[in-house]
Design an enzyme around this catalytic site. Sequence first.
Site, PDB file in Angstrom:
ATOM      1  N   ASP A 214     112.690 -15.550 -92.473  1.00 16.37           N
ATOM      2  CA  ASP A 214     112.891 -14.589 -92.195  1.00 16.37           C
ATOM      3  C   ASP A 214     114.955 -14.469 -93.049  1.00 16.37           C
ATOM      4  O   ASP A 214     115.273 -12.912 -93.633  1.00 16.37           O
ATOM      5  CB  ASP A 214     113.231 -13.424 -91.361  1.00 16.37           C
TER       6      ASP A 214
ATOM      7  N   HIS B 256     117.324 -16.057 -92.773  1.00 15.35           N
ATOM      8  CA  HIS B 256     118.765 -16.459 -92.049  1.00 15.35           C
ATOM      9  C   HIS B 256     119.178 -17.681 -92.469  1.00 15.35           C
ATOM     10  O   HIS B 256     118.035 -19.196 -92.639  1.00 15.35           O
ATOM     11  CB  HIS B 256     118.790 -16.533 -91.197  1.00 15.35           C
TER      12      HIS B 256
ATOM     13  N   GLU C 283     121.433 -14.095 -88.639  1.00 11.39           N
ATOM     14  CA  GLU C 283     119.901 -13.284 -88.553  1.00 11.39           C
ATOM     15  C   GLU C 283     119.896 -11.799 -89.504  1.00 11.39           C
ATOM     16  O   GLU C 283     120.609 -11.474 -89.768  1.00 11.39           O
ATOM     17  CB  GLU C 283     119.672 -12.786 -87.613  1.00 11.39           C
TER      18      GLU C 283
ATOM     19  N   ASP D 169     125.289 -24.695 -85.803  1.00 12.62           N
ATOM     20  CA  ASP D 169     125.669 -23.685 -84.318  1.00 12.62           C
ATOM     21  C   ASP D 169     125.287 -24.625 -83.352  1.00 12.62           C
ATOM     22  O   ASP D 169     125.250 -25.725 -83.278  1.00 12.62           O
ATOM     23  CB  ASP D 169     124.612 -22.463 -84.601  1.00 12.62           C
TER      24      ASP D 169
END
Length: 259
Positions: free
Chosen positions: A135, A137, A142, A66
């Site tokens: 979380d 990801h 996300e 990314d």
Amino acid sequence: MEIIVLPDSDAVARTAADIIEERLRRGPAVLGLATGSTPLGTYRELIRRHREEGLSFAQAQGFPLDEYVGLPASHPQSYRSVIRDEIADHVDFAPGAVHGLDGEAADPAAEADRYERAIAEAGGIDVQILGIGTDGHIGFNEPMSSLASRTRIKTLTAQTRQDNARFFDSLDEVPEHVLTQGLGTILEARHVVLIGLGKAKAAAIAAAVEGPLAALCPASVLQLHRHATVLVDEAAASRLAHTEYYQYTFGRKPAWQGF
């Protein structure tokens, strides 16, 4: 999915490096390179093996997962800079062999498509290294990301920006948008290695490995992968319900099977 519970982060780093080394020694390889703090121990171990044991990256290519939108490649927290600083400049990748997303591209959607084509033209990812967010990801996919998503622009959650603020001078400097390989893109890697370290990642690891397949925990998509290895230290494994089973099966794994 194979879950391997190891005593500490050093053991995790050595095992992840073993997987990458085995693939490198078989010939030309395409590596998917994660950023963040999780893979740093693995990269340090690979650098050591390159310097002390002759492990070569000369026939390898690298594709980071990314990139922040809006950060120039020269910015110290751009992922192109991070990958150079943490691994690429310390081993013998050929010039131009480590690719990257252009966070300053005028057309981010076109840049995402270009990156997808570049991965395909390289023959696809052989080994994809992944960290996991608190979380759940992976990459910057996300919660509620499409499980079939491709490389695209994403808006970061407030939690992810807060988690990443430690790399910047202030939270205000953390970009709100990123370009990231999608979950569908990640699933096309031939071998995925997910690393989880520390108690803060325990809930996410448990949800990814033992929870339902759900967009709420993007890493759970790896339950569908044909060759996924999950490497966790004891702290990250602390909320798994079946640790004894994972340890039992790994302890009795035939040597010829490898990773």
